[in-house]
Design a protein around this motif. Structure first.
Motif, PDB file in Angstrom:
ATOM      1  N   ALA A 139     -11.179  -8.167  10.842  1.00 58.24           N
ATOM      2  CA  ALA A 139     -10.431  -9.043  10.105  1.00 58.24           C
ATOM      3  C   ALA A 139     -10.871  -8.722   8.755  1.00 58.24           C
ATOM      4  O   ALA A 139     -10.186  -8.471   7.727  1.00 58.24           O
ATOM      5  N   ALA A 140     -12.280  -8.063   8.357  1.00 58.67           N
ATOM      6  CA  ALA A 140     -12.606  -8.312   7.044  1.00 58.67           C
ATOM      7  C   ALA A 140     -12.033  -6.703   6.405  1.00 58.67           C
ATOM      8  O   ALA A 140     -11.748  -6.773   5.343  1.00 58.67           O
ATOM      9  N   VAL A 142      -8.680  -5.783   7.048  1.00 58.30           N
ATOM     10  CA  VAL A 142      -7.436  -6.253   6.770  1.00 58.30           C
ATOM     11  C   VAL A 142      -7.656  -7.138   5.290  1.00 58.30           C
ATOM     12  O   VAL A 142      -6.853  -6.971   4.461  1.00 58.30           O
ATOM     13  N   GLU A 143      -8.463  -8.029   5.278  1.00 53.89           N
ATOM     14  CA  GLU A 143      -8.640  -8.787   4.163  1.00 53.89           C
ATOM     15  C   GLU A 143      -8.893  -7.867   2.945  1.00 53.89           C
ATOM     16  O   GLU A 143      -8.301  -8.033   1.929  1.00 53.89           O
ATOM     17  N   GLN A 144      -9.744  -7.002   3.372  1.00 49.70           N
ATOM     18  CA  GLN A 144     -10.207  -6.208   2.082  1.00 49.70           C
ATOM     19  C   GLN A 144      -9.099  -5.335   1.304  1.00 49.70           C
ATOM     20  O   GLN A 144      -8.732  -5.099   0.257  1.00 49.70           O
ATOM     21  N   LYS A 146      -5.961  -6.184   1.467  1.00 51.61           N
ATOM     22  CA  LYS A 146      -4.839  -6.984   1.004  1.00 51.61           C
ATOM     23  C   LYS A 146      -5.747  -7.248  -0.584  1.00 51.61           C
ATOM     24  O   LYS A 146      -4.868  -7.350  -1.252  1.00 51.61           O
ATOM     25  N   VAL A 147      -6.708  -7.313  -0.551  1.00 53.81           N
ATOM     26  CA  VAL A 147      -7.277  -7.770  -2.022  1.00 53.81           C
ATOM     27  C   VAL A 147      -7.092  -6.642  -2.876  1.00 53.81           C
ATOM     28  O   VAL A 147      -6.792  -6.499  -4.006  1.00 53.81           O
ATOM     29  N   SER A 158       0.564  -6.461   6.877  1.00 51.10           N
ATOM     30  CA  SER A 158      -0.566  -6.524   7.977  1.00 51.10           C
ATOM     31  C   SER A 158      -0.188  -7.577   9.032  1.00 51.10           C
ATOM     32  O   SER A 158       0.846  -8.131   8.954  1.00 51.10           O
ATOM     33  N   THR A 161      -5.653 -10.309  13.447  1.00 49.95           N
ATOM     34  CA  THR A 161      -6.446  -9.617  13.970  1.00 49.95           C
ATOM     35  C   THR A 161      -6.088  -9.356  15.462  1.00 49.95           C
ATOM     36  O   THR A 161      -5.892 -10.367  16.203  1.00 49.95           O
TER      37      THR A 161
END
Ligand code: GDP
Length: 299
Positions: A139-140, A142-144, A146-147, A158, A161
């Protein structure tokens, strides 16, 4: 160039201090050659490169008076010669819409950051870029991505997860085609502790995107963390069995005293090094230049 010098400072120090300590000005004898060879090996240049450099130095200078500056200059020339054939930029084929770049490497090597940096670079060149968050396991990650995508102003495709990475890559390529993107950068998982799964996952991504574009991926980059030193060799060997690696990106040269490993990799695998990472910022991806790197390493 000064950023590269600063970035390589630790590697430079490691190589040059040991060379300098062997010299004031003296006749080059066998003992010194042996010590120099050890120093090069200690600096991660590898046994084969070290032997090659020492053989050449011995042939040209044995029994003659040499200074450490002369030795370092000679080594820098020889290293540049080794690096020259692998130093090339990542060529984006404008005829591809999109040019698909698959990015692989172990977790923590700098894949996501490198993708962000490349997205920023390509966007700056006026290209339309899309990112696929293919490390669906973390998950981290994917989030990273996106940021980073938000920051670079680039769309990120995306899924939640645990989603199928190949399915995501397929959708991303469809979308990139529909939107006329120039470059699609696909992030992937790096769970090397679960090799069979990872191998299957990468193979499936390749298989699935080839259903849309049989020539894809057009580049498959392996991202290596310079701080892992000799471990990088094993990573190249392993990933070569899993995906069609055609170039390397070496990251974290700023934080590493093991930059010499890049020379060993170049000599052994002869894979193009299309960029180097010299920091965590979006601008900290540099083209790999043989002479500048060799001179940087040898102070
Ligand atoms: P991934 O797991 O392969 O996607 O790796 P990440 O892109 O998440 O990077 C792992 C860590 O390394 C992060 O803290 C990054 O900021 C850092 N990193 C990546 N590239 C570089 C680099 O060139 N220099 C430095 N100093 N840190 C880097």
């Amino acid at each position: 160039l000064s950023r590269l010098r600063a970035g390589l400072a630790k590697s430079t120090k490691r190589v040059t201090e040991s060379i300098t300590s062997l010299f004031t000005k003296k006749k080059l004898d066998q003992e010194t050659l042996n010590e120099l060879e050890d120093a090069l090996i200690q600096a991660d240049l590898g046994v084969s490169v070290a032997a090659r450099l020492i053989a050449k130095l011995g042939k040209e200078r044995f029994g003659k008076e040499v200074t450490d500056e002369e030795v370092r200059a000679a080594f820098a020339d020889d290293i540049a010669e080794i690096l020259q054939p692998v130093a090339m930029p990542l060529a984006i084929d404008s005829a591809r819409k999109p040019h698909v770049v698959l990015v692989v490497g172990v977790n923590g090597s700098g894949k996501t950051t490198t993708i962000a940096k490349m997205a920023h670079l390509f966007k700056g060149e006026g290209r339309k870029v899309m990112l696929a968050a293919g490390d669906t396991f973390r998950a981290a990650a994917v989030e990273q991505l996106k940021v980073w995508g938000d920051r670079a102003g680039v769309p990120v495709i995306s899924k939640p997860t645990g989603a199928d990475a190949a399915g995501l890559a397929y959708e991303a390529l469809e979308k990139a085609r529909a939107e006329g993107s120039d470059v699609l950068l696909i992030d992937t998982a790096g769970r090397l502790h679960n090799k069979t799964n990872l191998m299957e996952e990468l193979a499936k991504i390749v298989r699935v995107i080839r259903k849309i574009d049989p020539s894809a991926p057009h580049s498959c980059l392996l991202v290596l963390d310079a701080t892992t030193g000799q471990n990088a060799h094993a990573q190249v060997e392993t990933f070569k069995t899993m995906s069609p690696i055609d170039a390397l990106v070496v990251t974290k040269l700023d934080g590493s005293a093991k930059g010499g490993v890049l020379v060993a990799l170049a000599e052994k695998f002869k894979l193009p090094v299309v960029a180097i990472g010299i920091g965590e910022g979006i601008d900290d991806l540099r083209p790999f230049e043989a002479r500048a790197f060799a001179r940087g390493l040898m102070g």
